[in-house]
Design an enzyme around this catalytic site. Structure first.
Site, PDB file in Angstrom:
ATOM      1  N   CYS A  40       0.863  -1.178   0.000  1.00  0.00           N
ATOM      2  CA  CYS A  40       0.000   0.000   0.000  1.00  0.00           C
ATOM      3  C   CYS A  40       0.898   1.227   0.000  1.00  0.00           C
ATOM      4  O   CYS A  40       1.722   1.394   0.916  1.00  0.00           O
ATOM      5  CB  CYS A  40      -0.912  -0.011   1.229  1.00  0.00           C
ATOM      6  SG  CYS A  40      -1.913   1.492   1.392  1.00  0.00           S
ATOM      7  N   CYS A  80      -5.314   6.874  -3.105  1.00  0.00           N
ATOM      8  CA  CYS A  80      -4.662   5.578  -3.329  1.00  0.00           C
ATOM      9  C   CYS A  80      -3.259   5.856  -3.859  1.00  0.00           C
ATOM     10  O   CYS A  80      -3.099   6.436  -4.937  1.00  0.00           O
ATOM     11  CB  CYS A  80      -5.464   4.738  -4.321  1.00  0.00           C
ATOM     12  SG  CYS A  80      -4.732   3.105  -4.635  1.00  0.00           S
TER      13      CYS A  80
END
Length: 266
Positions: free
Chosen positions: A70, A207
């Site tokens: 991530c 994101c």
């Protein structure tokens, strides 16, 4: 169990340590489900020992599934490592994720930069659910991303985009599923974007790996021409610099803000 809640451009995580076996025997998927629900977080990150790195990170989505990496989470983890004495060199924090080694550096107290994993798969025109998508996987095993370019009027209809994102997220064209980003180009180096994230099953405020995939896809398609690329997401602006190398890209550097929300025990 002690935890720290942090976010990177609104993308929120619960961080906890298992550097000395603190969570040995715990069902981490169930723990992620519980913590993310109670703390309204997009994911859970567990810091673990890692050979050849300052520490490792296990990243769990809010549905309990294990993710490869991530980007915003890694930036938060880098700050955590620096501020808690786990990374002796703020200019080169080494984090081992499932997708491979990620290096980070502190730019200021809140701004952190990471080097995203280079793409292992690039398909600039993959048809899925009637959409023309760019499909990329960052790292190995790769984080799957689909990028769909849309106009301003379409971009400003989030409900319609959510339905498109949900359909693409589960499309058979993406064997591992995909994080789906909708991108609206606003200039030679500026893009508005929003990502429907796999494992969260909805839009998130930002994101990080999605921003890297967006910048790479649009640069290779010739839709952005200057670097760094500014990706404006609902939670804030992320900046991606990268180098084109023929039909691929390398040296993807993601820069953006981090914030500490709270400390606590669970």
């Amino acid at each position: 169990m002690r935890y720290t809640k942090m976010h990177g451009a609104g993308n929120s995580f619960v961080l906890t340590e298992s550097l000395h076996g603190e969570l040995k025997g715990e069902n981490l998927s169930v723990l992620a489900l519980t913590l993310c629900k109670q703390k309204r977080a997009d994911g859970m990150i567990v810091l673990v020992p890692a050979e050849g790195a300052d520490f490792g990170m296990l990243f769990y989505n809010s549905d309990g599934s294990l993710g490869e990496m991530c980007g915003n989470g890694a930036r938060c983890v880098a700050r955590y490592g620096v501020e808690h004495g786990l990374a002796p060199d703020p200019g080169r924090v080494r984090i081992l994720a499932t997708a491979g080694l990620v290096t980070a550096r502190r730019i200021s107290r809140e701004q952190y930069q990471i080097r995203l994993n280079d793409p292992s798969v690039i398909d600039l025109h993959r048809s899925a659910e009637g959409e023309d998508c760019a499909y990329l996987e960052l790292g190995c095993p790769g984080i799957p991303h689909a990028v769909v370019e849309v106009g301003a009027e379409v971009f400003d209809d989030p409900d319609a985009l959510r339905e498109r994102g949900r359909a693409l997220r589960h499309s058979a064209a993406f064997p591992k599923g995909a994080n789906v980003s909708f991108a609206c180009v606003e200039g030679a180096s500026r893009v508005r974007a929003i990502t429907f994230e796999r494992g969260v099953e909805d839009f998130t405020l930002a994101c990080g790996t999605g921003s890297g995939a967006i910048a790479a896809a649009l640069l290779l398609r010739g839709r952005v021409r200057e670097c760094p690329v500014e990706i404006e997401m609902p939670g804030g602006t992320l900046t991606v610099s990268l180098t084109r190398a023929g039909d691929t890209v390398r040296d993807l550097l993601l820069t953006g803000p981090t914030a500490v929300v709270e400390f606590g025990e669970f």
